[in-house]
Design a protein around this motif. Sequence first.
Motif, PDB file in Angstrom:
ATOM      1  N   PHE A   1      -1.397   6.109  -5.784  1.00 41.53           N
ATOM      2  CA  PHE A   1      -0.305   6.896  -5.198  1.00 41.53           C
ATOM      3  C   PHE A   1      -0.739   7.589  -3.913  1.00 41.53           C
ATOM      4  O   PHE A   1      -1.932   7.698  -3.610  1.00 41.53           O
ATOM      5  N   SER A   2       0.279   8.033  -3.163  1.00 36.15           N
ATOM      6  CA  SER A   2       0.017   8.762  -1.916  1.00 36.15           C
ATOM      7  C   SER A   2       0.898   9.997  -1.884  1.00 36.15           C
ATOM      8  O   SER A   2       2.037   9.966  -2.368  1.00 36.15           O
TER       9      SER A   2
ATOM     10  N   GLN B   1      -0.042  -2.489  -6.692  1.00 34.76           N
ATOM     11  CA  GLN B   1      -0.335  -2.389  -5.256  1.00 34.76           C
ATOM     12  C   GLN B   1      -1.027  -3.695  -4.852  1.00 34.76           C
ATOM     13  O   GLN B   1      -2.089  -4.024  -5.361  1.00 34.76           O
TER      14      GLN B   1
ATOM     15  N   TRP C   1      -8.734  -1.943  -1.964  1.00 31.07           N
ATOM     16  CA  TRP C   1      -8.777  -1.174  -3.213  1.00 31.07           C
ATOM     17  C   TRP C   1      -8.120  -1.990  -4.319  1.00 31.07           C
ATOM     18  O   TRP C   1      -6.941  -2.298  -4.268  1.00 31.07           O
TER      19      TRP C   1
ATOM     20  N   SER D   1       0.861  -1.185   0.000  1.00 28.24           N
ATOM     21  CA  SER D   1       0.000   0.000   0.000  1.00 28.24           C
ATOM     22  C   SER D   1       0.897   1.234   0.000  1.00 28.24           C
ATOM     23  O   SER D   1       1.811   1.332   0.832  1.00 28.24           O
ATOM     24  N   THR D   2       0.647   2.167  -0.908  1.00 30.16           N
ATOM     25  CA  THR D   2       1.490   3.372  -0.959  1.00 30.16           C
ATOM     26  C   THR D   2       1.306   4.215   0.304  1.00 30.16           C
ATOM     27  O   THR D   2       2.238   4.868   0.755  1.00 30.16           O
TER      28      THR D   2
ATOM     29  N   GLY E   1      -4.027   9.208   0.130  1.00 31.04           N
ATOM     30  CA  GLY E   1      -3.873   8.088  -0.803  1.00 31.04           C
ATOM     31  C   GLY E   1      -4.952   8.157  -1.867  1.00 31.04           C
ATOM     32  O   GLY E   1      -6.138   8.317  -1.559  1.00 31.04           O
TER      33      GLY E   1
ATOM     34  N   ASP F   1     -15.343  10.698  -2.688  1.00 32.14           N
ATOM     35  CA  ASP F   1     -15.197   9.843  -3.873  1.00 32.14           C
ATOM     36  C   ASP F   1     -15.402  10.739  -5.093  1.00 32.14           C
ATOM     37  O   ASP F   1     -16.173  11.697  -5.025  1.00 32.14           O
TER      38      ASP F   1
ATOM     39  N   ALA G   1      -1.914  -4.822  -1.682  1.00 29.64           N
ATOM     40  CA  ALA G   1      -2.909  -4.811  -0.600  1.00 29.64           C
ATOM     41  C   ALA G   1      -3.416  -3.389  -0.388  1.00 29.64           C
ATOM     42  O   ALA G   1      -3.318  -2.830   0.708  1.00 29.64           O
TER      43      ALA G   1
ATOM     44  N   ARG H   1      -5.455  -0.255   0.383  1.00 31.66           N
ATOM     45  CA  ARG H   1      -6.460  -0.053   1.440  1.00 31.66           C
ATOM     46  C   ARG H   1      -7.467   1.003   1.026  1.00 31.66           C
ATOM     47  O   ARG H   1      -7.112   2.038   0.470  1.00 31.66           O
ATOM     48  N   GLY H   2      -8.755   0.724   1.314  1.00 32.24           N
ATOM     49  CA  GLY H   2      -9.812   1.691   1.045  1.00 32.24           C
ATOM     50  C   GLY H   2     -10.404   2.200   2.349  1.00 32.24           C
ATOM     51  O   GLY H   2      -9.923   1.869   3.441  1.00 32.24           O
TER      52      GLY H   2
ATOM     53  N   ILE I   1     -10.389   7.951  -2.366  1.00 33.32           N
ATOM     54  CA  ILE I   1      -9.367   8.693  -1.611  1.00 33.32           C
ATOM     55  C   ILE I   1      -9.344   8.192  -0.166  1.00 33.32           C
ATOM     56  O   ILE I   1     -10.406   8.061   0.454  1.00 33.32           O
ATOM     57  N   LEU I   2      -8.153   7.930   0.321  1.00 36.43           N
ATOM     58  CA  LEU I   2      -8.008   7.517   1.726  1.00 36.43           C
ATOM     59  C   LEU I   2      -7.040   8.483   2.406  1.00 36.43           C
ATOM     60  O   LEU I   2      -5.842   8.480   2.110  1.00 36.43           O
TER      61      LEU I   2
ATOM     62  N   GLY J   1      -6.559   6.486  -5.447  1.00 33.65           N
ATOM     63  CA  GLY J   1      -6.666   5.416  -6.445  1.00 33.65           C
ATOM     64  C   GLY J   1      -7.547   5.931  -7.563  1.00 33.65           C
ATOM     65  O   GLY J   1      -8.748   6.127  -7.367  1.00 33.65           O
TER      66      GLY J   1
ATOM     67  N   LYS K   1     -18.049   5.360 -10.065  1.00 33.93           N
ATOM     68  CA  LYS K   1     -16.890   5.848  -9.303  1.00 33.93           C
ATOM     69  C   LYS K   1     -15.606   5.709 -10.107  1.00 33.93           C
ATOM     70  O   LYS K   1     -15.273   4.619 -10.557  1.00 33.93           O
TER      71      LYS K   1
HETATM   72  C1  BTN Z   1     -11.849   4.176  -1.116  1.00 34.24           C
HETATM   73  O1  BTN Z   1     -12.593   4.631  -1.980  1.00 34.24           O
HETATM   74  O2  BTN Z   1     -12.219   3.270  -0.361  1.00 34.24           O
HETATM   75  C2  BTN Z   1     -10.466   4.733  -0.959  1.00 34.24           C
HETATM   76  C3  BTN Z   1      -9.469   4.030  -1.838  1.00 34.24           C
HETATM   77  C4  BTN Z   1      -8.067   4.581  -1.737  1.00 34.24           C
HETATM   78  C5  BTN Z   1      -7.089   3.772  -2.531  1.00 34.24           C
HETATM   79  C6  BTN Z   1      -5.725   4.411  -2.616  1.00 34.24           C
HETATM   80  S1  BTN Z   1      -4.708   3.622  -3.808  1.00 34.24           S
HETATM   81  C7  BTN Z   1      -3.306   4.457  -3.215  1.00 34.24           C
HETATM   82  C8  BTN Z   1      -3.424   4.562  -1.715  1.00 34.24           C
HETATM   83  N1  BTN Z   1      -2.823   3.428  -1.053  1.00 34.24           N
HETATM   84  C9  BTN Z   1      -3.728   2.658  -0.443  1.00 34.24           C
HETATM   85  O3  BTN Z   1      -3.496   1.606   0.176  1.00 34.24           O
HETATM   86  N2  BTN Z   1      -4.957   3.189  -0.597  1.00 34.24           N
HETATM   87  C10 BTN Z   1      -4.908   4.430  -1.330  1.00 34.24           C
END
Ligand code: BTN
Length: 250
Positions: free
Chosen positions: A62-63, A41, A52, A16-17, A133, A105, A43, A45-46, A116-117, A135, A112
């Motif tokens: 990216f982050s 990526q 994600w 995960s970035t 973060g 979002d 794993a 994360r959302g 964004i996290l 995606g 979608k």
């Molecule tokens: C969502 O809509 O649930 C948020 C998703 C966010 C995904 C991005 S991808 C780059 C960054 N690294 C992660 O692990 N998650 C965010």
Amino acid sequence: MPTVDFPVIYLKETASTNSYLKELRKKEHVTEGTVVCTHEQTAGRGQMGNHWESEPGMNLTFSLILFPINLPVRKQFLLSEMVSLSILEILNEEQAGFSIKWPNDIYYGDRKICGILIENEIEGSHISSTIAGIGLNVNQTTFRSDAPNPVSLKQITGKEYDLPQLLKKLQDKLMHLYAGLGSLQGEDRISKRYEEHLYHGQGIHPFWDENGKFMASIAGVRPEGYLVLKTEEGDIRQYLFKEVSFAPPR
Ligand code: BTN
């Protein structure tokens, strides 16, 4: 818009970035505005512990790191607004019609395109660091069936995109809008533009909360991030993330 070259770290693969950048920051000095971007990526994360999904090499995962030390915690939703708005404005340069589905979002119609996290590190009443973060579905054209209504930029415009070039545009826009935080005028402008571009921002729509379906219009978003709805009957209700949804619970 004058541009500065903020650092970009490209990885072939990472879990995960967001996690990579968090760890990097613990080990060494990282310049504000640095982006970590990965080809694959494994794993991702959302929000709310979701996963994600992104096909390797097809999209942007990216982050970006920020140190908004002068932003009080009570104003942290401005970071969500600023990040969402930056992406929306870059996408709207490609094609009109993107919107921000509260809280952060990015949608095209009812589909979608970007998640964004945002992960903030809080020290006392201040935010010591923010990892945003992102995606963004760019060149992928087939998606796993269980992802809710995904769409990519290529599906919308029919064009293939150069990922590093698009990343640079997004990074520059993010840092440009970020510079607006800290002045009341800049902050008001961001909140106003965020509200102007909300998904279902006009008209009456169905919403679902713990009591079921109801019809309402969006009356605004409070500085703390609450979504304010006005029901058909004229009641004002306010919700935090996950207390209300725009579609029936799955
Ligand atoms: C969502 O809509 O649930 C948020 C998703 C966010 C995904 C991005 S991808 C780059 C960054 N690294 C992660 O692990 N998650 C965010």
